[in-house]
Enzyme design. Sequence first.
Site, PDB file in Angstrom:
ATOM      1  N   GLU B  52     -33.245  22.605  94.045  1.00 24.01           N
ATOM      2  CA  GLU B  52     -34.301  23.329  94.603  1.00 24.01           C
ATOM      3  C   GLU B  52     -33.949  24.331  95.461  1.00 24.01           C
ATOM      4  OE1 GLU B  52     -33.994  19.767  94.274  1.00 24.01           O
ATOM      5  OE2 GLU B  52     -35.946  19.067  93.828  1.00 24.01           O
ATOM      6  N   PHE B 114     -41.624   5.756  99.615  1.00 21.80           N
ATOM      7  CA  PHE B 114     -40.527   6.308  98.839  1.00 21.80           C
ATOM      8  C   PHE B 114     -40.652   7.795  98.816  1.00 21.80           C
ATOM      9  CE2 PHE B 114     -39.511   7.730  94.173  1.00 21.80           C
ATOM     10  CZ  PHE B 114     -38.070   7.492  94.467  1.00 21.80           C
ATOM     11  N   GLN B 115     -39.288   8.442  98.841  1.00 23.40           N
ATOM     12  CA  GLN B 115     -39.268   9.864  98.776  1.00 23.40           C
ATOM     13  C   GLN B 115     -40.508  10.647 100.026  1.00 23.40           C
ATOM     14  OE1 GLN B 115     -39.481  11.431  94.793  1.00 23.40           O
ATOM     15  NE2 GLN B 115     -37.220  10.988  95.036  1.00 23.40           N
ATOM     16  N   LYS B 164     -50.052  13.638  97.866  1.00 20.73           N
ATOM     17  CA  LYS B 164     -50.451  13.378  96.714  1.00 20.73           C
ATOM     18  C   LYS B 164     -51.922  13.145  96.426  1.00 20.73           C
ATOM     19  CE  LYS B 164     -48.867  11.492  92.328  1.00 20.73           C
ATOM     20  NZ  LYS B 164     -47.700  10.504  91.755  1.00 20.73           N
ATOM     21  N   MET B 485     -12.708  35.754 103.052  1.00 21.03           N
ATOM     22  CA  MET B 485     -13.105  36.103 104.465  1.00 21.03           C
ATOM     23  C   MET B 485     -12.675  34.880 105.351  1.00 21.03           C
ATOM     24  SD  MET B 485     -14.843  38.190 106.253  1.00 21.03           S
ATOM     25  CE  MET B 485     -15.996  38.978 105.373  1.00 21.03           C
TER      26      MET B 485
HETATM   27  C1  LIG Z   1     -19.870  37.781 106.279  1.00 22.96           C
HETATM   28  C2  LIG Z   1     -20.952  38.854 106.842  1.00 22.96           C
HETATM   29  C3  LIG Z   1     -20.640  40.114 107.586  1.00 22.96           C
HETATM   30  C4  LIG Z   1     -21.479  40.885 108.036  1.00 22.96           C
HETATM   31  N1  LIG Z   1     -21.074  42.072 108.546  1.00 22.96           N
HETATM   32  C5  LIG Z   1     -22.224  42.977 108.777  1.00 22.96           C
HETATM   33  C6  LIG Z   1     -21.778  44.431 109.206  1.00 22.96           C
HETATM   34  O1  LIG Z   1     -20.638  44.586 109.304  1.00 22.96           O
HETATM   35  N2  LIG Z   1     -22.735  45.282 109.399  1.00 22.96           N
HETATM   36  C7  LIG Z   1     -23.943  44.941 109.182  1.00 22.96           C
HETATM   37  O2  LIG Z   1     -24.897  45.800 109.229  1.00 22.96           O
HETATM   38  N3  LIG Z   1     -24.231  43.701 109.054  1.00 22.96           N
HETATM   39  C8  LIG Z   1     -23.612  43.005 108.756  1.00 22.96           C
HETATM   40  N4  LIG Z   1     -23.862  41.522 108.314  1.00 22.96           N
HETATM   41  C9  LIG Z   1     -25.510  41.134 108.369  1.00 22.96           C
HETATM   42  C10 LIG Z   1     -25.603  40.664 109.799  1.00 22.96           C
HETATM   43  O3  LIG Z   1     -25.357  39.440 109.874  1.00 22.96           O
HETATM   44  C11 LIG Z   1     -27.210  40.943 109.895  1.00 22.96           C
HETATM   45  O4  LIG Z   1     -28.049  40.349 108.757  1.00 22.96           O
HETATM   46  C12 LIG Z   1     -27.742  42.288 109.853  1.00 22.96           C
HETATM   47  O5  LIG Z   1     -27.075  43.075 110.506  1.00 22.96           O
HETATM   48  C13 LIG Z   1     -29.235  42.354 110.118  1.00 22.96           C
HETATM   49  O6  LIG Z   1     -29.748  43.679 109.742  1.00 22.96           O
HETATM   50  P1  LIG Z   1     -31.079  44.295 110.449  1.00 22.96           P
HETATM   51  O7  LIG Z   1     -30.625  44.620 111.690  1.00 22.96           O
HETATM   52  O8  LIG Z   1     -31.470  45.355 109.587  1.00 22.96           O
HETATM   53  O9  LIG Z   1     -32.211  43.146 110.550  1.00 22.96           O
HETATM   54  P2  LIG Z   1     -33.032  42.313 109.664  1.00 22.96           P
HETATM   55  O10 LIG Z   1     -32.616  40.856 109.590  1.00 22.96           O
HETATM   56  O11 LIG Z   1     -33.144  43.046 108.338  1.00 22.96           O
HETATM   57  O12 LIG Z   1     -34.494  42.385 110.464  1.00 22.96           O
HETATM   58  C14 LIG Z   1     -35.292  43.163 110.158  1.00 22.96           C
HETATM   59  C15 LIG Z   1     -36.022  43.896 111.422  1.00 22.96           C
HETATM   60  O13 LIG Z   1     -36.960  44.742 111.198  1.00 22.96           O
HETATM   61  C16 LIG Z   1     -38.130  44.328 111.631  1.00 22.96           C
HETATM   62  N5  LIG Z   1     -39.348  44.546 110.938  1.00 22.96           N
HETATM   63  C17 LIG Z   1     -39.635  43.787 109.787  1.00 22.96           C
HETATM   64  N6  LIG Z   1     -40.539  44.447 109.025  1.00 22.96           N
HETATM   65  C18 LIG Z   1     -40.791  45.664 109.857  1.00 22.96           C
HETATM   66  C19 LIG Z   1     -41.825  46.567 109.486  1.00 22.96           C
HETATM   67  N7  LIG Z   1     -42.505  46.825 108.552  1.00 22.96           N
HETATM   68  N8  LIG Z   1     -41.769  47.810 110.376  1.00 22.96           N
HETATM   69  C20 LIG Z   1     -40.962  47.612 111.503  1.00 22.96           C
HETATM   70  N9  LIG Z   1     -40.033  46.697 111.787  1.00 22.96           N
HETATM   71  C21 LIG Z   1     -40.126  45.533 110.850  1.00 22.96           C
HETATM   72  C22 LIG Z   1     -37.755  42.971 112.080  1.00 22.96           C
HETATM   73  O14 LIG Z   1     -38.902  42.420 113.021  1.00 22.96           O
HETATM   74  C23 LIG Z   1     -36.471  42.782 112.325  1.00 22.96           C
HETATM   75  O15 LIG Z   1     -36.300  42.830 113.962  1.00 22.96           O
HETATM   76  C24 LIG Z   1     -22.930  40.632 108.087  1.00 22.96           C
HETATM   77  C25 LIG Z   1     -23.374  39.335 107.066  1.00 22.96           C
HETATM   78  C26 LIG Z   1     -22.541  38.490 106.780  1.00 22.96           C
HETATM   79  C27 LIG Z   1     -22.780  37.299 106.094  1.00 22.96           C
HETATM   80  C1  LIG Z   2     -22.892  27.576 102.878  1.00 22.81           C
HETATM   81  C2  LIG Z   2     -21.633  28.274 103.396  1.00 22.81           C
HETATM   82  N1  LIG Z   2     -20.591  27.498 104.036  1.00 22.81           N
HETATM   83  C3  LIG Z   2     -19.681  28.058 104.557  1.00 22.81           C
HETATM   84  C4  LIG Z   2     -19.597  29.330 105.116  1.00 22.81           C
HETATM   85  C5  LIG Z   2     -18.654  29.892 105.610  1.00 22.81           C
HETATM   86  N2  LIG Z   2     -17.806  31.158 104.732  1.00 22.81           N
HETATM   87  C6  LIG Z   2     -18.165  32.421 104.825  1.00 22.81           C
HETATM   88  S1  LIG Z   2     -17.464  33.170 103.877  1.00 22.81           S
HETATM   89  C7  LIG Z   2     -16.512  31.986 103.240  1.00 22.81           C
HETATM   90  C8  LIG Z   2     -15.718  32.146 102.252  1.00 22.81           C
HETATM   91  C9  LIG Z   2     -16.417  32.719 100.903  1.00 22.81           C
HETATM   92  O1  LIG Z   2     -15.226  32.692  99.735  1.00 22.81           O
HETATM   93  P1  LIG Z   2     -15.463  33.406  98.389  1.00 22.81           P
HETATM   94  O2  LIG Z   2     -16.874  33.115  97.842  1.00 22.81           O
HETATM   95  O3  LIG Z   2     -14.323  33.201  97.368  1.00 22.81           O
HETATM   96  O4  LIG Z   2     -15.447  34.933  98.708  1.00 22.81           O
HETATM   97  P2  LIG Z   2     -14.312  35.875  99.296  1.00 22.81           P
HETATM   98  O5  LIG Z   2     -14.511  36.054 100.811  1.00 22.81           O
HETATM   99  O6  LIG Z   2     -12.905  35.421  98.774  1.00 22.81           O
HETATM  100  O7  LIG Z   2     -14.652  37.210  98.661  1.00 22.81           O
HETATM  101  C10 LIG Z   2     -17.056  30.826 103.783  1.00 22.81           C
HETATM  102  C11 LIG Z   2     -16.507  29.435 103.636  1.00 22.81           C
HETATM  103  C12 LIG Z   2     -20.905  30.145 104.751  1.00 22.81           C
HETATM  104  N3  LIG Z   2     -20.857  31.469 104.729  1.00 22.81           N
HETATM  105  N4  LIG Z   2     -21.728  29.555 104.027  1.00 22.81           N
END
Ligand SMILES: Cc1cc2nc3c(=O)[nH]c(=O)nc-3n(C[C@H](O)[C@H](O)[C@H](O)COP(=O)(O)OP(=O)(O)OC[C@H]3O[C@@H](n4cnc5c(N)ncnc54)[C@H](O)[C@@H]3O)c2cc1C
Ligand SMILES: Cc1ncc(C[n+]2csc(CCOP(=O)(O)OP(=O)(O)O)c2C)c(N)n1
Lengths: 184, 589
Positions: B52, B114-115, B164, B485
């Site tokens: 799921e 159940f469930q 259900k 990472m």
């Molecule tokens: C490993 C990792 C590294 C990351 N590194 C980076 C990085 O280096 N740089 C980066 O940018 N991000 C990075 N992120 C992502 C980060 O965590 C956030 O998800 C991201 O920056 C959020 O994007 P956003 O501010 O555009 O907001 P979103 O989460 O897209 O939110 C949208 C915003 O817009 C508003 N909104 C929605 N609809 C409308 C509308 N119709 N009109 C006006 N407003 C609206 C919402 O209310 C909200 O405030 C990383 C993520 C991971 C997993």
């Molecule tokens: C469900 C979940 N568990 C743990 C993490 C923490 N986490 C962030 S990046 C990462 C490693 C990802 O490894 P891989 O998919 O091989 O990508 P790489 O960084 O090597 O490109 C982990 C464990 C996560 N983001 N999501």
Amino acid sequence: MNAHLQPSGSAYFLSAETQKPERHTLSVLVDNEPGILARIVGLFAARGYNIDSLTVSETEHEKHLSRITVVTVATPKVLLQIKLQLERLVPVHKVYDLTADGKALERELALVKVAGTGDQRVETLRLADAFRAQVVDATTESFVFEVTGKPSKIDSFIALMVPLGLVEVVRTGLAAISRGAEGM
Amino acid sequence: MAEQMTGAEMVVRALADQGVEHIFGYPGGAALPIYDAMFQQDKVQHILVRHEQGAGHMAEGYARSTGKVGVVLVTSGPGATNVVTPLTDALMDSIPIVVISAQVPTALIGSDAFQECDTVGITRSCTKHNYLVKSVNDLPRVLHEAFHIARSGRPGPVLVDIPKDVQFAMGTYLTADEIGTSRHKSYNPPSQGDSGAIAAAVDLMLKARRPIFYTGGGVVNSGPEASETLRELAELTGFPVTSTLMGLGSFPGSHPQWMGMLGMHGTYEANMAMHDCDLMINIGARFDDRITGRLDAFSPNSVKIHVDIDPSSINKNVRIDLPIIGDCGLVLEEMVRIWRSKTNEPRTEALAPWWEEIAGWRKRNSLGFRNSDTTIKPQHAIQRLYEATKGREVFITTEVGQHQMWAAQHFHFEQPNRWMTSGGLGTMGYGLPAAVGVQVAHPDAVVIDIAGEASVQMTMQELSTAVQYRLPIKIFILNNERMGMVRQWQDLLHGSRYAHSYSESLPDFVKLAEAYGAKGIRCDDPAELDAAIAAMLDHDGPVVFDVLVEKDENCLPMIPSGKPHNEMILPDFAEDIGSVIDAKGRQLV
Ligand SMILES: Cc1cc2nc3c(=O)[nH]c(=O)nc-3n(C[C@H](O)[C@H](O)[C@H](O)COP(=O)(O)OP(=O)(O)OC[C@H]3O[C@@H](n4cnc5c(N)ncnc54)[C@H](O)[C@@H]3O)c2cc1C
Ligand SMILES: Cc1ncc(C[n+]2csc(CCOP(=O)(O)OP(=O)(O)O)c2C)c(N)n1
């Protein structure tokens, strides 16, 4: 802790809190539907906001509206978030910060059980009278008082009852409303 | 016309009336009446998943790539708990999905049947709104309202839990039009921004000398017109544009005013410009901590305008000088209109010094890397993939980790809705099922999951779904045999003690693909990469492409903890990233 396990850095950027926390009373108008209280309380818990007092009751039966009064302590920045986060909940109509808009009327009711004999009982009744507390139950060795007023008044009354044989207290939590002609 | 039918039939009917063509789901005891009703119609096609969680991410990919609401159907108990991750993911990234979960019969709720699980309790904090429907007569209203809430305002996930007995019960079906406005009169998302505030914003923009547009996922949420208007406004004003991870594609990657992504792994020029700007115009972004870094050092001298549909996004992390609450598409249109009414000259001369400074930052080539003839560099692999798919209708999904950031840096998007990634929650295992969902919506497009070998194993079983429905997704694994990472952070913060960040006992991905009935390709030679990519793209069916890449490459540039924006680690001095964080940074917990 082993030296090498000391935190040497973080994936988060933390900066020190500069604002002072304040105590505010919020009035929240909501649709009275199943789960609404859990939504409100869950939001406070999930986001780490404080609840000092919480009262809920249906206020407009035909419209299925309830009024929730929450007392919270938070910095101004967080207070604004609390208001806006509450307003994001689908069944929330309006959040009104009663403290921000001047002095609101605040009342609470408490039931106070006191047990004692002889002179103690006389003194207890004398003080209850001064606080306009009603006797709602009496036995030869106990009273239950009903007292209403500002929370600070109830606090004082309870404090005075401690040496006179205070047994237990229940409080309703705060009911609050703004002064003047305007509604929320 | 009001019609009598069972609750289960109402579900299917409401889906059809809402324009739903595909749903993703998995059956079980409590959901059987709905499955039976599904079986007896052909308007809504059901895609059977393998877990799921996969259904949830598929619905997210479907939604993000089409702008429509993605729909999931699951059974009670474990079916419902398995969608908690995608619900949370959709909430964090503002993705509109509706999850229909079955529940044990009303009379048994609370008896540990159940469930049985407390689905509405468990999902209350990871949905925009949720419902337990106890009477069949409430069902049509709730279903239509669920779609309305999921797609309007700040989009998000909505769950409808249906016992259900309610699925079996007869009742009167009503269409959304017959029901009229939703019962929740309290729900009124803003649309038009305040015109006074917008005019004030344009006045600031007319005077700015060092302006920048900081755009985000909200532009994608608003719809493709918002991206077009953004481009129009950017060209009118001549301001540089940067975007968050979630906003990629809302401004063309090939445009001269494009600065690349900002934030922790964003470009030097985007971060420097954010730090040094005098006017920041945030359009639909939420000042996430990956963007701001240290809040007390974030863009210290700028006036900040923030356009957002959710008032709680404003002033949450960063103090805003001029908030505009409304749909950014409409606000951008109004900005264009007012700008045009005030001037028709671009302010080229006034902005020239700013662009000169930007040119200097760009020269640092912060996305540069040392290529190799002997090992495939992950950045190079993405660049080759980008070149090989240029000009085609291509959709990219990702897992989470270094590969995700490299994809954001080195793959370029000309349009919104082409880039699907888990930003806020950072859910490993998102990309493969999301790709399945995207491919269902766009059967003829090239859909590629840029993956890491660790992440992809979290939802690998959905390859079976892709095979069953002949969905030719391409899974492009940048295999570094490490949770790259995590390994990088351990180098940065934990003295290179690699606690459990290896990928041990990796499967043979080629054989694994074949076992599923898909095609497997492996490549470890830079000289053969292009041919192997071509073979992957040419294959008319799902492919798992195992690219063996450099094992210890760091994802750079990077803003390390404790540092402001203007102190990034750039690729040229990053041999030992462990020495970069100073004593003050190490104090942060
Ligand atoms: C490993 C990792 C590294 C990351 N590194 C980076 C990085 O280096 N740089 C980066 O940018 N991000 C990075 N992120 C992502 C980060 O965590 C956030 O998800 C991201 O920056 C959020 O994007 P956003 O501010 O555009 O907001 P979103 O989460 O897209 O939110 C949208 C915003 O817009 C508003 N909104 C929605 N609809 C409308 C509308 N119709 N009109 C006006 N407003 C609206 C919402 O209310 C909200 O405030 C990383 C993520 C991971 C997993
Ligand atoms: C469900 C979940 N568990 C743990 C993490 C923490 N986490 C962030 S990046 C990462 C490693 C990802 O490894 P891989 O998919 O091989 O990508 P790489 O960084 O090597 O490109 C982990 C464990 C996560 N983001 N999501």
